[in-house]
Every structure is written in C-alpha cells, then in structure tokens.
Design an enzyme around this catalytic site. Structure first.
Site, PDB file in Angstrom:
ATOM      1  N   PRO A 332     -10.665 -33.686  -1.010  1.00  0.00           N
ATOM      2  CA  PRO A 332     -11.554 -32.604  -1.452  1.00  0.00           C
ATOM      3  C   PRO A 332     -10.784 -31.653  -2.372  1.00  0.00           C
ATOM      4  CG  PRO A 332     -10.969 -32.339   0.873  1.00  0.00           C
ATOM      5  CD  PRO A 332     -10.285 -33.580   0.410  1.00  0.00           C
ATOM      6  N   ASP A 507      -5.598 -29.635  -2.312  1.00  0.00           N
ATOM      7  CA  ASP A 507      -6.318 -30.410  -1.302  1.00  0.00           C
ATOM      8  C   ASP A 507      -6.836 -29.447  -0.233  1.00  0.00           C
ATOM      9  OD1 ASP A 507      -7.033 -31.997   0.871  1.00  0.00           O
ATOM     10  OD2 ASP A 507      -5.396 -33.430   0.570  1.00  0.00           O
ATOM     11  N   HIS A 508      -8.151 -29.309  -0.158  1.00  0.00           N
ATOM     12  CA  HIS A 508      -8.724 -28.286   0.731  1.00  0.00           C
ATOM     13  C   HIS A 508      -8.578 -28.653   2.208  1.00  0.00           C
ATOM     14  CE1 HIS A 508     -10.698 -24.674   1.587  1.00  0.00           C
ATOM     15  NE2 HIS A 508     -11.665 -24.707   0.699  1.00  0.00           N
ATOM     16  N   ARG A 509      -8.133 -29.888   2.496  1.00  0.00           N
ATOM     17  CA  ARG A 509      -7.879 -30.224   3.903  1.00  0.00           C
ATOM     18  C   ARG A 509      -6.592 -29.571   4.385  1.00  0.00           C
ATOM     19  NH1 ARG A 509      -7.701 -36.539   3.294  1.00  0.00           N
ATOM     20  NH2 ARG A 509      -6.340 -35.785   1.645  1.00  0.00           N
ATOM     21  N   ILE A 511      -4.877 -26.910   2.271  1.00  0.00           N
ATOM     22  CA  ILE A 511      -4.638 -25.593   1.682  1.00  0.00           C
ATOM     23  C   ILE A 511      -5.943 -24.804   1.645  1.00  0.00           C
ATOM     24  CG2 ILE A 511      -4.030 -24.489  -0.526  1.00  0.00           C
ATOM     25  CD1 ILE A 511      -2.227 -27.107  -0.899  1.00  0.00           C
TER      26      ILE A 511
END
Ligand code: CAO
Length: 535
Positions: A332, A507-509, A511
């Site tokens: 993501p 990477d929104h998983r 950060i």
C-alpha cells in the site's frame, strides 16, 4: 558402455547462432534421458537442451559463450539403450521424463509411478482425480510425500480416468500402477505417449523476496518452485522466475496459466509480506491480480487501426516489470511530496566540483542526497527496515540503491555502506556502477542488499512523481529537476530560492503518515544545510 555418440543441438525452431549460457554437465557425469545438458539463450527465449539418452558424458565440445545452431555437436556420450523419444523434440522443456511408463491395451493406458529417483515406498498423500474425471497431459494425478520431498505425479497424457488402483496412505515405488486412463475417444494409446514426469519439488516454495529490479532469475527459488517440468520449460522460455510466481493449482502448484499471466504482467503475486489472499487466492479468470478477480486484459488487434511494429521486451524489462508490478500491487503505497531549498547546497556543489576538477570526479546532486538519506534513515530507523511476516527487521547498515536508466531498462545499483563513504567516494562509485549497468556488465551482487532507494529524474525534468517501492525495502525517494521559486518566510519579503522537488513513497503497513512527513522534513532540512548530517 561402448556406443559413444555425438549429441547435437536439436531443432530449436528459427533460432541460429544461439549463445550457450550454461553447461550443466562435465566429462564423467552420468545423465538420464531428458536431463538438461546445456542452456541456450536467444533474445527471445532461454532453452534447455535435454539429453536424448541415459549415459555418461565423455567429452564436452562447446564452452559458455559459444554460439550454436541445430545440428552442432555439443558433447559425446557413452550410453546404453535407445535414445528417448523426446530426443527429436525442440529443446524447449526441462522434461525429466523416464522411459514411458504407460502401456495401452485397447486404448486404455495404465499409468504407473515414474522414476522418482532413489525414493521407494513413498506414501500417497493425496489423489487429485476420481473415476470419470477428464485430465490433460501434465495435470497432477496424485501427490507423494517422502521425508525429503513432495512430488506430484502428472498425467502422461490427456484422457478420462477410469479406475484408480491406489488409495491415500498406500506406499508406492517406481512402476506401481496408479490408475487407468482412457485416451480421448478410446483410440489406442501407444508406448510412445509422452512419459509422466515427476516434479520433485519441495511443497510451494516461499516466493523469493524481491531482488533489485534487473536481478537475474533466482535459480534456487526456481528449482524449489512447485511446478511440472513442462511448466518450468515454459517459464524458462518466457524469462519468468518461478520463485516469484504464486501457483493457483492444488497446493499452490504453478500452472501454465500462472506463468502466462505472470509473463504478461497479470500474474498473481507472492512475497514474504504478501497478503494471504494474494498467496492463495483462486486463479482469476482473466489473470488474477493479488487474488482480486479483474476483467481480462483487453485483446486488441492494433493493426486494424494502423501500421504497427512488435518488439519483444528486453529481459531486464521483463524482470523489472514483474518486480515493479508485484510491489505496486502488494504494497500500500503513499507518496508525500516535499520541497528542499538547495540554493546553498548548489553553490557548495559547484564550488566543490571546481576543487575536484583535477581528480576527475564530477558531483551531481545525487551523492548529497545519498548522505541526506543516510541521515534521515538513522533518525527514522523504520524507513531502513523490511517486513518479514509480522516482524520488522531493522538493518544496522545503510546501503542506498539508485535507479539507473539503461538502454535495456531500469536497474538499481546499490552503494554499500553509504554512511562510511565520503561524498566524492559515493559520486565516483555511482558513476562506475551506472556505467557498468548501462554497458550490461554490472554484477547481481552490485544490485543486492539495498535498504532504501533513490530515483532521480533530476537530470531529465518533471516536478513530482510516484516512485514504486523496491521491495523488500519500505520506502523510496523520488527527486525531480530543481527550479527557482519565489519564497517568503513572512509573506512580505520574497526571494528566489533553488527548490528541489522530492517525492517519498512509503509502505503504509510499516510507516505512518506523520513519520513520513517527519522523514521528508528532515531530509529537506539536511539538503538545505548539509551540516545537519553531523547531528
Ligand atoms: N535538478 C537539476 N539538475 C540536476 C538534478 C536535479 N535534481 N539532478 C541532476 N541534475 C543535473 C546534473 O547536475 C547534470 O548536470 P550537468 O550535465 O550540467 O553536469 C545533469 O543533470 C545530468 O545528471 P545525470 O543524470 O547524469 O547524473 P545524476 O547523478 O543526477 O544521475 C543517474 C545519475 C544514473 C541516476 C541518472 O543518469 C539516471 O539514470 N537517472 C534516471 C533514473 C530513473 O530512470 N528513474 C526512474 C525510475 S522509475 O522508472
């Protein structure tokens, strides 16, 4: 062992003068019929040349780099028995077929356990078919599991399953009758029918973590991938790294369709951090992406609308494309944009370049950005980490990759231990690595181990873009061309400042948005005043 024969390159279609890229055997080696002897690589395909017979290699007449065509003698072998039927077949597959284990009284074939190496009395753990089922050649019939490997026995031919002679839990060895198969409309099946092959692969190998775009096929992962020899042959032909393909067949077995979909950029994706669904979801009818059922890719006859020209993608484009596609689908991405005031840095850079003139090193902005990246990564360590399942692996080294545009496509050389190197050292190494990449001489090791990447379009133009994260890294900094911009600290007094547009994808998983904003702010602050790297 007295009948020494010349082994020649078989019919390889329209290919001539194809470079030998690998030789798998040496004098004295014992080989079985269909064992791969050498690998050829044309611009369009990688082809294994299988042994036409069982025997011992006497001498090898070619070397890596030689160019060969059909009929060229590649080695001499001493062997027993007749050449395998597949000897005349094009060298396209890795079939490890033993002599046919099919007998065919009255059009009904008895399918037997083929050569499964040294394994004996191997338990049947699963039977994939039942009487009445239609199977195609290469469809898995049953799975055997020894202590060392899970092996599928694929069907040697198409037909209808009649009578299953074994059950789960039975222990079988080579030659045991598995089932009977009525071939097609009942026509006779002869012993020349393609023999069954065993894919003695460890069950569904985990997909290899993404290598830097442009990396070669991971041979270990390729070998471990759960696929039949025919599918392996197809993957070689298409330049697909099987280790990166997620199988849609039973138990994650990779099918021809999976390879085709992957080659077209529509393949399902795996990866250590891939969502479970992506790793195990059903095949999408039109080429499932990440387990999501999407419309099939549009098929258009472009020539209907005007003249066209077809050109095969370069090998690097195919590999980097598959990596980029996987990364884009699985991760993501969010991109934060920032502007750095590099007015002072630019003056400093110009001054330093004058001083360095004699040393032959010319610094662009990029080496300064590498230092700024190290500073930001040290301050925000989760940007220098990788996801591994439910854990985050923090790396205590700072290896910075940089995207390089090469005639063959995108490559990402890596500056190792950038924290320990001076800016001129980084600048020189970058020039050397970019040159090697452009000349096609860069080694895979020079593109591995990166912890963060920078993609600079600064020499070309543009303002902002969305760089794709180079997994298993978790962030990438994109940079475009600097421009002069009126700036005011108080809304009253204005001055022109040289401004560098930055685009950080993360990477929104791993950060959060706030951390990304802090990272970017620090990065820009370091570029505005490089003395901050000392802090
Ligand atoms: N703003 C303004 N000028 C810039 C700049 C920036 N951000 N970055 C570089 N420049 C200038 C350089 O100073 C140099 O100027 P001079 O010719 O006057 O010296 C010129 O642009 C060309 O720079 P360069 O591209 O040769 O050098 P670099 O160190 O900036 O980049 C490399 C090296 C290998 C990264 C680059 O050549 C390259 O391949 N870039 C493309 C990367 C890419 O494709 N990214 C996209 C990936 S996603 O598909």
């Amino acid at each position: 062992m007295s009948n020494a024969i010349d082994i020649e390159v078989p019919d390889i279609g329209d290919f001539t003068d194809v470079p030998v890229i690998e030789i798998f055997v040496k004098p004295g080696d014992s080989v079985k019929a269909e064992d791969p002897l050498i690998s050829l690589e044309s611009e369009k395909a990688t082809m294994d040349v299988p042994s036409p017979r069982t025997g011992v290699v006497k001498s090898v007449s070619i070397k890596v780099g030689d160019k060969v065509s059909a009929g060229v003698v590649i080695m001499q072998m001493e062997g027993e028995g007749a050449p395998a039927a597949a000897a005349e077949a094009p060298a396209r597959t890795n079939l490890t077929a033993p002599p046919p284990s099919v007998s065919a009284p009255t059009g009904v074939a008895e399918v037997r356990v083929p050569d499964i190496g040294d394994f004996k009395d191997v338990p049947v753990i699963e039977i994939f078919v039942k009487p009445g089922d239609e199977v195609k050649a290469e469809d898995p019939l049953l799975a055997l599991e020894s202590e060392k490997a899970t092996m599928d026995v694929p069907s040697p031919l198409s037909g209808k399953v009649q009578d299953i002679r074994i059950k789960v839990g039975d222990k079988v060895s080579e030659g045991a009758v598995i089932l009977t198969l009525a071939s097609g409309d009942g026509a006779g099946v002869t012993a020349a029918t393609p023999a069954p092959a065993v894919s003695a692969a460890a069950a569904a190998a985990p997909a290899a973590p993404a290598s830097a775009p442009g990396g070669a096929i991971d041979e270990k992962a390729f070998t471990l991938a759960y696929a039949s020899p025919a599918v392996r042959g197809l993957a070689r032909e298409k330049g697909v790294d099987l280790g990166k393909v997620t199988g849609s067949g039973k138990h994650g077995r990779i099918t021809r369709e999976d390879v085709e979909a992957f080659a077209q950029g529509g393949g399902k994706v795996g990866g250590a951090a891939a969502p479970a669904k992506a790793a195990s979801g059903p095949a999408a009818s039109g080429g499932g992406i990440g387990g999501v059922d999407l419309l099939p890719w549009p098929k258009v006859d472009f020539a209907k609308y005007g003249p066209v020209e077809r050109k095969e993608l370069s090998r690097i484009k195919k590999i980097s494309g598959a990596n980029l596609h996987r990364n884009w689908v699985v991760i993501p991405h969010v991109t934060n944009h920032e502007e750095a005031d590099i007015t002072d840095l630019e003056q400093f850079r110009v001054r330093m370049n004058k001083e360095l003139e004699k040393s032959g090193v010319k610094l662009s902005l990029l080496p300064f950005m590498v230092k700024a990246a190290v500073s930001a990564l040290k301050k925000f360590p989760e940007f220098n980490a990788s996801l591994d399942g439910d854990s985050l692996v923090y790396k205590n080294y700072w290896h910075i990759g940089f995207a390089a545009d090469t005639p063959n496509g995108l490559m990402v050389p890596v500056i190792k231990d950038a924290d320990k190197k001076s800016i001129p050292e980084i600048g020189k190494e970058m020039n050397d690595l970019a040159k090697l990449a452009r000349e096609g001489k860069i080694k895979p090791a020079d593109m591995q181990g990166g912890t963060f990447s920078i993609s600079s379009l600064g020499g070309l133009g543009g303002t902002y873009f969305t760089p794709i994260i180079n997994a298993p890294e978790v962030a990438i900094m994109g940079v475009c061309k600097s421009f002069w911009k009126q700036h005011s600290a108080d809304g009253k007094n204005w001055e022109a400042r040289l401004t560098l547009p930055l685009s950080l994808s993360w990477d929104h998983r791993v950060i959060d948005g706030a951390a990304a904003a802090r990272f970017n702010t620090h990065f820009a602050a370091v570029l505005a005043d490089m003395r901050r790297v000392l802090f």
